[in-house]
Structures are given as structure tokens and as C-alpha cells.
Scaffold this motif. Structure first.
Motif, PDB file in Angstrom:
ATOM      1  N   ALA A  14      39.513  40.641  33.015  1.00 16.65           N
ATOM      2  CA  ALA A  14      40.606  40.252  33.913  1.00 16.65           C
ATOM      3  C   ALA A  14      41.461  39.161  33.286  1.00 16.65           C
ATOM      4  O   ALA A  14      42.664  39.096  33.548  1.00 16.65           O
ATOM      5  N   TYR A  15      40.876  38.324  32.459  1.00 17.48           N
ATOM      6  CA  TYR A  15      41.663  37.310  31.754  1.00 17.48           C
ATOM      7  C   TYR A  15      42.724  37.992  30.898  1.00 17.48           C
ATOM      8  O   TYR A  15      43.838  37.523  30.769  1.00 17.48           O
ATOM      9  N   ASN A  16      42.368  39.130  30.341  1.00 14.89           N
ATOM     10  CA  ASN A  16      43.290  39.853  29.466  1.00 14.89           C
ATOM     11  C   ASN A  16      44.333  40.656  30.235  1.00 14.89           C
ATOM     12  O   ASN A  16      45.512  40.617  29.901  1.00 14.89           O
ATOM     13  N   CYS A  17      43.921  41.395  31.270  1.00 15.78           N
ATOM     14  CA  CYS A  17      44.862  42.329  31.907  1.00 15.78           C
ATOM     15  C   CYS A  17      45.206  41.978  33.345  1.00 15.78           C
ATOM     16  O   CYS A  17      46.032  42.649  33.953  1.00 15.78           O
ATOM     17  N   GLY A  56      44.135  42.232  39.183  1.00 15.72           N
ATOM     18  CA  GLY A  56      44.564  43.457  39.860  1.00 15.72           C
ATOM     19  C   GLY A  56      44.194  44.708  39.091  1.00 15.72           C
ATOM     20  O   GLY A  56      43.733  45.697  39.680  1.00 15.72           O
ATOM     21  N   ASN A  57      44.372  44.681  37.780  1.00 13.88           N
ATOM     22  CA  ASN A  57      44.021  45.849  36.967  1.00 13.88           C
ATOM     23  C   ASN A  57      42.520  46.100  36.938  1.00 13.88           C
ATOM     24  O   ASN A  57      42.081  47.250  36.932  1.00 13.88           O
ATOM     25  N   VAL A  58      41.727  45.038  36.906  1.00 10.10           N
ATOM     26  CA  VAL A  58      40.268  45.212  36.931  1.00 10.10           C
ATOM     27  C   VAL A  58      39.842  45.748  38.296  1.00 10.10           C
ATOM     28  O   VAL A  58      39.006  46.657  38.381  1.00 10.10           O
ATOM     29  N   THR A  59      40.419  45.239  39.355  1.00  6.45           N
ATOM     30  CA  THR A  59      40.109  45.737  40.701  1.00  6.45           C
ATOM     31  C   THR A  59      40.461  47.221  40.825  1.00  6.45           C
ATOM     32  O   THR A  59      39.689  48.007  41.383  1.00  6.45           O
ATOM     33  N   LYS A  60      41.620  47.620  40.303  1.00  8.87           N
ATOM     34  CA  LYS A  60      42.008  49.046  40.317  1.00  8.87           C
ATOM     35  C   LYS A  60      41.010  49.887  39.527  1.00  8.87           C
ATOM     36  O   LYS A  60      40.646  50.993  39.949  1.00  8.87           O
ATOM     37  N   ALA A  61      40.571  49.378  38.374  1.00  8.15           N
ATOM     38  CA  ALA A  61      39.608  50.111  37.557  1.00  8.15           C
ATOM     39  C   ALA A  61      38.284  50.279  38.294  1.00  8.15           C
ATOM     40  O   ALA A  61      37.658  51.350  38.227  1.00  8.15           O
ATOM     41  N   ILE A  62      37.863  49.253  39.016  1.00  5.56           N
ATOM     42  CA  ILE A  62      36.633  49.334  39.809  1.00  5.56           C
ATOM     43  C   ILE A  62      36.791  50.413  40.887  1.00  5.56           C
ATOM     44  O   ILE A  62      35.906  51.255  41.079  1.00  5.56           O
ATOM     45  N   THR A  63      37.923  50.415  41.557  1.00  3.08           N
ATOM     46  CA  THR A  63      38.188  51.413  42.601  1.00  3.08           C
ATOM     47  C   THR A  63      38.203  52.816  42.007  1.00  3.08           C
ATOM     48  O   THR A  63      37.575  53.733  42.550  1.00  3.08           O
ATOM     49  N   ARG A  64      38.903  53.003  40.902  1.00  7.93           N
ATOM     50  CA  ARG A  64      39.007  54.323  40.267  1.00  7.93           C
ATOM     51  C   ARG A  64      37.664  54.830  39.743  1.00  7.93           C
ATOM     52  O   ARG A  64      37.450  56.038  39.618  1.00  7.93           O
ATOM     53  N   TYR A  78      39.160  53.293  32.769  1.00  7.31           N
ATOM     54  CA  TYR A  78      40.212  53.024  33.754  1.00  7.31           C
ATOM     55  C   TYR A  78      40.992  51.738  33.454  1.00  7.31           C
ATOM     56  O   TYR A  78      41.937  51.419  34.161  1.00  7.31           O
ATOM     57  N   LEU A  79      40.569  51.034  32.429  1.00  7.11           N
ATOM     58  CA  LEU A  79      41.251  49.795  32.043  1.00  7.11           C
ATOM     59  C   LEU A  79      42.427  50.105  31.122  1.00  7.11           C
ATOM     60  O   LEU A  79      42.437  51.132  30.433  1.00  7.11           O
ATOM     61  N   PRO A  80      43.410  49.199  31.077  1.00  5.80           N
ATOM     62  CA  PRO A  80      44.498  49.375  30.101  1.00  5.80           C
ATOM     63  C   PRO A  80      43.927  49.436  28.676  1.00  5.80           C
ATOM     64  O   PRO A  80      42.915  48.790  28.366  1.00  5.80           O
ATOM     65  N   ARG A  81      44.578  50.186  27.802  1.00  3.80           N
ATOM     66  CA  ARG A  81      44.087  50.403  26.433  1.00  3.80           C
ATOM     67  C   ARG A  81      43.793  49.082  25.707  1.00  3.80           C
ATOM     68  O   ARG A  81      42.757  48.930  25.067  1.00  3.80           O
ATOM     69  N   GLU A  82      44.698  48.134  25.808  1.00  2.00           N
ATOM     70  CA  GLU A  82      44.495  46.854  25.115  1.00  2.00           C
ATOM     71  C   GLU A  82      43.231  46.158  25.601  1.00  2.00           C
ATOM     72  O   GLU A  82      42.490  45.559  24.825  1.00  2.00           O
ATOM     73  N   THR A  83      42.960  46.240  26.885  1.00  2.00           N
ATOM     74  CA  THR A  83      41.805  45.549  27.465  1.00  2.00           C
ATOM     75  C   THR A  83      40.500  46.222  27.064  1.00  2.00           C
ATOM     76  O   THR A  83      39.468  45.554  26.972  1.00  2.00           O
TER      77      THR A  83
END
Length: 177
Positions: free
Chosen positions: A57-60, A63-71, A84-89
Motif C-alpha cells: 500500500a505504501y507503493n500503490c 485503495g488499490n490494495v483494498t480493491k485487490a483484496i476484494t477482487r 490484482y495489484l498494479p504491475r509496478e507494485t
């Protein structure tokens, strides 16, 4: 738009008290930025309860980590939400782990630490009025390049002490008794 050693974006830096304007960019102040990074990571750990997710989450962003958890159907570990995480993360946590490994076991792998150009002994001065680098250079016999290297948070040749209390870092050898 991320800047500094801890790569803060403007909005996150501001949330943690870092000032960014035409005079100062606290994202380049090692002490202020490190304090902000520690608080940010602590908040992310409090939110997710796991360091792997806090670091991601520090990186992306949380919100993105929460979305990845949901997905992922509610899974809460890095490898389960990886796809489900952004490619960079996806590479951020493995790189973080690799750097920690290298810092711990560098000798076993023949890695030699770089020599630092930062002075071994430094001191800080509290500045409560505007102060031009030329004045400091005159009284401390230090070059502008050395001043800028130790104080990258000041974006001009003036330390804006009238704007707020500022800290100036100088090598101890340049301070006269």
C-alpha cells in the motif's frame, strides 16, 4: 510526481505534514521525510494488520490494495492478491525483501558498500530568519555545492527562516568555535 528518498507524492506528503512550495520541499529533508514515512507505514499497518500489505500500500495506495483484496475474494496476503495489484507494485515487495536480504548478507555475496561522500560529523543550526547561502558560505567557509547536498529541501539560495523555523545541516568542521 513522487520525490525524495521515501518517494512521497504531494498529497501523501501533505497529509503527513511535509511542506512543498516554491521555497521548501520537505520531501527532500531526510529527517522530516523519514518521520513522515514511519508514520505512514505505521498507519498502513494499522489498516491492514500485515507488513506485506502495508508495504504494498505504501507503493500503490491503500485503495488499490483494498480493491485487490476484494477482487481476490477477501484474501489478505500479498501472494493471494498479487495478480490484482498494479504491475509496478507486484515487484515492489519482492524488491523490498531482496534489498533487506542484500543489506544483511552482502559480505557472503561479495558485495562491497559504497563509500559515502556525506561528512561523518555534521551539526544542525536552527534558522529563524531568512538567510542567504552566501552568508553561510562566508562565515562557515563551505561551498554552495556542499550546502545544497546537505540541505536539498531548500529550493532557492535562501533558507526561509522567516517563513518557518528551518534547520540547516553543515559539516562540523566548518563551524567556527
Amino acid at each position: 510526481g513522487a520525490a525524495g528518498m521515501w518517494q512521497f507524492i504531494y498529497s501523501t506528503g501533505r497529509k503527513y505534514g511535509l511542506v512543498v512550495n516554491s521555497l521548501i520541499d520537505d520531501r527532500y529533508d531526510v529527517v522530516r521525510e523519514s518521520d513522515a514515512a514511519a508514520h505512514h507505514l505505521s498507519d498502513l499497518y494499522s489498516l491492514f494488520g500485515r507488513w506485506d500489505l502495508a508495504i504494498s500500500a505504501y507503493n500503490c495506495g491503500a485503495g488499490n490494495v483494498t480493491k485487490a483484496i476484494t477482487r481476490s475474494g477477501g484474501k489478505t496476503d500479498f501472494w493471494s492478491i498479487y495478480q490484482y495489484l498494479p504491475r509496478e507494485t507486484r515487484g515492489y515487495l519482492p524488491a523490498f525483501i531482496a534489498v533487506n536480504y542484500a543489506m544483511e548478507y552482502y559480505r557472503e555475496h561479495g558485495i562491497c558498500p559504497m563509500e559515502s561522500s556525506t561528512p561523518e560529523k555534521i551539526d544542525t543550526l536552527v534558522i529563524n530568519r531568512n538567510l542567504h547561502y552566501g552568508q553561510i558560505m562566508h562565515y562557515c567557509d563551505i561551498t554552495k555545492e556542499e550546502l545544497k547536498a546537505l540541505n536539498p529541501q531548500y529550493l532557492t539560495d535562501v533558507i526561509p527562516g522567516a517563513y518557518r523555523t528551518c534547520v540547516l545541516t553543515v559539516p562540523l568542521q566548518y563551524l567556527r568555535p
